[in-house]
Design a protein around this motif. Structure first.
Motif, short mmCIF file in Angstrom:
data_model
loop_
_atom_site.label_atom_id
_atom_site.label_comp_id
_atom_site.label_asym_id
_atom_site.label_seq_id
_atom_site.Cartn_x
_atom_site.Cartn_y
_atom_site.Cartn_z
N ALA A 1 -15.73 38.45 72.84
CA ALA A 1 -14.80 39.44 72.28
C ALA A 1 -15.46 40.81 72.30
O ALA A 1 -16.04 41.25 71.30
N PRO A 2 -15.39 41.53 73.44
CA PRO A 2 -15.92 42.89 73.48
C PRO A 2 -15.13 43.82 72.56
O PRO A 2 -14.08 43.46 72.01
N MET A 3 -15.60 45.03 72.41
CA MET A 3 -14.96 45.98 71.49
C MET A 3 -13.56 46.36 71.99
O MET A 3 -13.34 46.56 73.18
N GLU A 4 -12.64 46.52 71.03
CA GLU A 4 -11.25 46.82 71.38
C GLU A 4 -11.11 48.20 72.01
O GLU A 4 -10.15 48.45 72.75
N THR A 5 -12.05 49.09 71.74
CA THR A 5 -11.99 50.42 72.34
C THR A 5 -12.15 50.36 73.86
O THR A 5 -11.76 51.30 74.56
N ASP A 6 -12.68 49.25 74.36
CA ASP A 6 -12.85 49.06 75.80
C ASP A 6 -11.85 48.05 76.36
O ASP A 6 -12.11 47.39 77.36
N TRP A 7 -10.68 47.95 75.73
CA TRP A 7 -9.72 46.91 76.09
C TRP A 7 -9.29 46.99 77.55
O TRP A 7 -9.00 45.97 78.18
N GLN A 8 -9.27 48.20 78.12
CA GLN A 8 -8.80 48.35 79.49
C GLN A 8 -9.74 47.70 80.50
O GLN A 8 -9.31 47.35 81.61
N ASP A 9 -11.01 47.53 80.15
CA ASP A 9 -11.94 46.87 81.07
C ASP A 9 -11.46 45.47 81.43
O ASP A 9 -11.62 45.02 82.56
N GLN A 10 -10.91 44.78 80.44
CA GLN A 10 -10.38 43.44 80.71
C GLN A 10 -8.95 43.50 81.25
O GLN A 10 -8.60 42.82 82.22
N ALA A 11 -8.12 44.33 80.64
CA ALA A 11 -6.71 44.37 81.01
C ALA A 11 -6.51 44.82 82.45
O ALA A 11 -5.63 44.30 83.16
N ASN A 12 -7.32 45.76 82.92
CA ASN A 12 -7.11 46.32 84.25
C ASN A 12 -7.39 45.33 85.38
O ASN A 12 -6.93 45.53 86.51
N VAL A 13 -8.15 44.27 85.08
CA VAL A 13 -8.40 43.26 86.11
C VAL A 13 -7.61 41.98 85.83
O VAL A 13 -7.87 40.93 86.43
N GLY A 14 -6.66 42.07 84.90
CA GLY A 14 -5.75 40.95 84.68
C GLY A 14 -6.26 39.87 83.76
O GLY A 14 -5.66 38.79 83.68
N ILE A 15 -7.35 40.13 83.04
CA ILE A 15 -7.87 39.12 82.12
C ILE A 15 -6.95 39.05 80.90
O ILE A 15 -6.54 40.06 80.34
N ARG A 16 -6.62 37.84 80.52
CA ARG A 16 -5.81 37.59 79.33
C ARG A 16 -6.60 36.68 78.40
O ARG A 16 -7.65 36.17 78.76
N ARG A 17 -6.08 36.44 77.21
CA ARG A 17 -6.81 35.65 76.22
C ARG A 17 -7.16 34.27 76.80
O ARG A 17 -6.37 33.65 77.48
N LYS B 1 -12.69 42.71 69.69
CA LYS B 1 -13.16 42.88 68.31
C LYS B 1 -12.99 44.35 67.90
O LYS B 1 -13.35 45.26 68.65
N GLY B 2 -12.45 44.56 66.71
CA GLY B 2 -12.33 45.90 66.17
C GLY B 2 -12.74 45.94 64.71
O GLY B 2 -12.74 44.93 64.01
N TYR B 3 -13.06 47.15 64.22
CA TYR B 3 -13.48 47.35 62.83
C TYR B 3 -12.48 48.26 62.13
O TYR B 3 -12.37 49.44 62.48
N VAL B 4 -11.80 47.72 61.12
CA VAL B 4 -10.88 48.54 60.33
C VAL B 4 -11.66 49.31 59.27
O VAL B 4 -11.46 50.52 59.09
N ASP B 5 -12.53 48.62 58.55
CA ASP B 5 -13.28 49.27 57.47
C ASP B 5 -14.73 48.80 57.51
O ASP B 5 -15.17 48.21 58.50
N GLY B 6 -15.47 49.05 56.41
CA GLY B 6 -16.89 48.72 56.39
C GLY B 6 -17.18 47.48 55.59
O GLY B 6 -16.52 46.45 55.76
N THR B 7 -18.16 47.56 54.69
CA THR B 7 -18.60 46.40 53.93
C THR B 7 -18.59 46.69 52.44
O THR B 7 -18.66 47.86 52.01
N LEU B 8 -18.54 45.63 51.65
CA LEU B 8 -18.60 45.78 50.19
C LEU B 8 -19.98 46.29 49.77
O LEU B 8 -20.10 47.14 48.89
N GLN B 9 -21.00 45.80 50.40
CA GLN B 9 -22.37 46.16 50.01
C GLN B 9 -22.62 47.65 50.15
O GLN B 9 -23.30 48.26 49.31
N SER B 10 -22.06 48.27 51.19
CA SER B 10 -22.27 49.70 51.42
C SER B 10 -21.18 50.57 50.79
O SER B 10 -21.18 51.80 50.98
N SER B 11 -20.25 49.94 50.06
CA SER B 11 -19.12 50.63 49.42
C SER B 11 -18.22 51.32 50.44
O SER B 11 -17.56 52.32 50.13
N THR B 12 -18.18 50.79 51.67
CA THR B 12 -17.31 51.34 52.71
C THR B 12 -16.12 50.44 53.02
O THR B 12 -15.25 50.82 53.80
#
Length: 463
Positions: free
Chosen positions: A181-197, A210-221
């Motif tokens: 699960a590479p980072m979602e910001t690079d989604w086109q790397d997979q989509a452009n060559v026809g890779i699907r789930r 994989k994407g990050y909506v928020d942080g962690t409880l420990q860091s108060s983020t």
């Protein structure tokens, strides 16, 4: 007894499409033999596991004594007497000696190369040199085999990591099935060559993000609706990746439309709610499509979102060890009232959600026995909650094992291929030195692995 007719052993796993054809041919052969008044003997198995206590995670056949394997797949599950019919002159027979056999553990959330670098360099997880990358990966694979982990989803996989895994797969050197699960910001790397789930082989697949909506409880983020109890001026924050949120929505809508699976890290109750808002929008477009959208961690939820998560059929990919770690101080940070909706695994199940268990290795230990211990006891690491922190959220051991095997397989679209000891599925198995279902749950951390089998091949054994 359950059995299937398969062709003779091969070094490589039988492809799923081919397996369907073989089942049909086996049925036709049986019908023809019946018409002639003859019977078709079972072919000789490559491996038999006998005299074992097999916990199958298959509701149609929950327990068994023995397993027959041809090539990479299970061809029969039943009693010792039934499985004896599969023994031939060249069959390897493993005496289970009464020990417990389970489907191999499937860790729904790891960071394999980071963990490998830590194993290689001690406590330092800095980027390994090109020469050290392969040794780091090999150490991580060997560690997983020792612990009975046979599959995992690797989060945030880089292009360099993927290339190394492909190299290992080409050499038949992978002993751990990986879903990347590479980072979602690079989604086109997979989509452009026809890779699907779920694109790829039985050992190495792509198609997730994989994407990050928020942080962690420990860091108060981690992002909450209400301020932190110990930081009243803060409710946490969205990550830079999700700021502004509209840009992330546009990006993930395109990724979803291309057929990629989305897994979002969301920890705080508002972070989880925002992820569910996004998933609700995605699901409204072609609502019959099987997306298996995932929330990674799903640590803190407002009450309404337990139902919403289940209704949207979102997979909650959770790490029970985090509950007994964070449970030492979580109430100081968010208060007792919010803590009751935190790490609420039993509530998730009760409301109809699907669970997949993992560890976030190397942020947590990979050992499945520690994860199961955390899930069923919730005894915090500081010893202050020996009867369990928020004990109503304890899972039964049976539910925890299912979530750690079949649940994690479902989360990666592989429940028909692995996750239970079932005829036709991949022969991914772990043998333990104690029957965890007959033992005191407090003793789970002392249970060890006797043998790990991946695709019918022993990849670790103490014998």
């Amino acid at each position: 007894m359950r059995h299937a007719t398969l062709e003779p052993a091969r070094e490589r796993p039988l492809a799923p499409a081919r397996r369907g054809a073989l089942t049909t041919l086996g049925l036709l052969a049986t019908l023809a033999a019946g018409a002639c008044g003859t019977s078709v003997p079972a072919p000789a198995a490559d491996v038999l596991i006998t005299n074992a206590t097999v916990w199958t995670v298959d509701p149609d056949q929950p327990r068994a004594e023995a397993i027959a394997i041809i090539g990479a797949r299970i061809v029969a599950v039943g009693s010792n007497d039934e499985i004896a019919a599969w023994q031939g002159p060249d069959t390897s027979v493993v005496d289970g000696a009464g020990q417990l056999v389970l489907p191999g553990f499937n860790d729904a959330h790891i960071h394999l190369m980071q963990a490998g670098r830590r194993l290689l360099n001690g406590q330092l997880a800095e980027a390994a040199s090109p020469e050290a990358r392969r040794p780091a990966a090999e150490l991580a694979l060997a560690h997983a085999a020792r612990l009975g982990v046979t599959s995992a989803t690797d989060m945030g996989t880089t292009a360099e990591d993927a290339a190394l895994f492909m190299e290992l797969a080409a050499e038949d050197a992978l002993t751990l099935r990986l879903y990347l699960a590479p980072m979602e910001t690079d989604w086109q790397d997979q989509a452009n060559v026809g890779i699907r789930r779920g694109f790829g082989s039985a050992f190495l697949r792509l198609g997730a993000l994989k994407g990050y909506v928020d942080g962690t409880l420990q860091s108060s983020t981690a992002l909450f609706f209400e301020p932190y109890g110990d930081a009243p001026g803060s409710t946490g924050m969205l990550t830079e990746e999700f700021t502004p949120f509209e840009d992330a929505r546009t990006r993930l809508s395109s990724a979803d439309a291309s057929g990629l699976q989305i897994a979002l890290h969301a920890v705080g109750d508002r972070g989880v709610s925002m992820a569910l808002d996004l998933y609700e929008e995605l699901s409204a477009v072609d609502p019959t499509r099987d997306r298996r959208l995932r929330i990674e961690h799903a640590q803190h939820l407002v009450d309404a979102d337990f139902d919403r998560l289940a209704e949207l059929e979102v997979v909650a990919s959770v790490q029970p060890y985090q509950a007994i770690d964070d449970g030492r101080w979580a109430e100081e940070r968010i208060g007792s009232e919010r803590a009751r909706g935190s790490y609420a695994y039993q509530t998730l199940l009760d409301r109809g959600a699907r669970l997949a268990l993992g560890t976030d290795w190397d942020a947590g230990p990979l050992d499945p026995m520690l994860t199961l211990h955390a899930a069923v006891t919730r005894a915090t690491l500081d010893g202050w909650h020996p009867d369990g922190w928020m004990p109503a959220q304890k899972l039964t051991l049976e539910d925890a094992v299912e979530a750690y095997t079949l649940g994690s397989a479902y989360a990666e679209f592989q429940e028909s291929e692995k996750g239970s000891v079932t005829v036709g599925k991949l022969a991914d198995l772990v043998m333990l030195d104690a029957d965890i279902f007959a033992s005191d749950p407090r003793d789970l951390p002392t249970v060890g692995v006797v043998m790990t089998v991946v695709g019918g091949r022993v990849v670790y054994t103490t014998r």
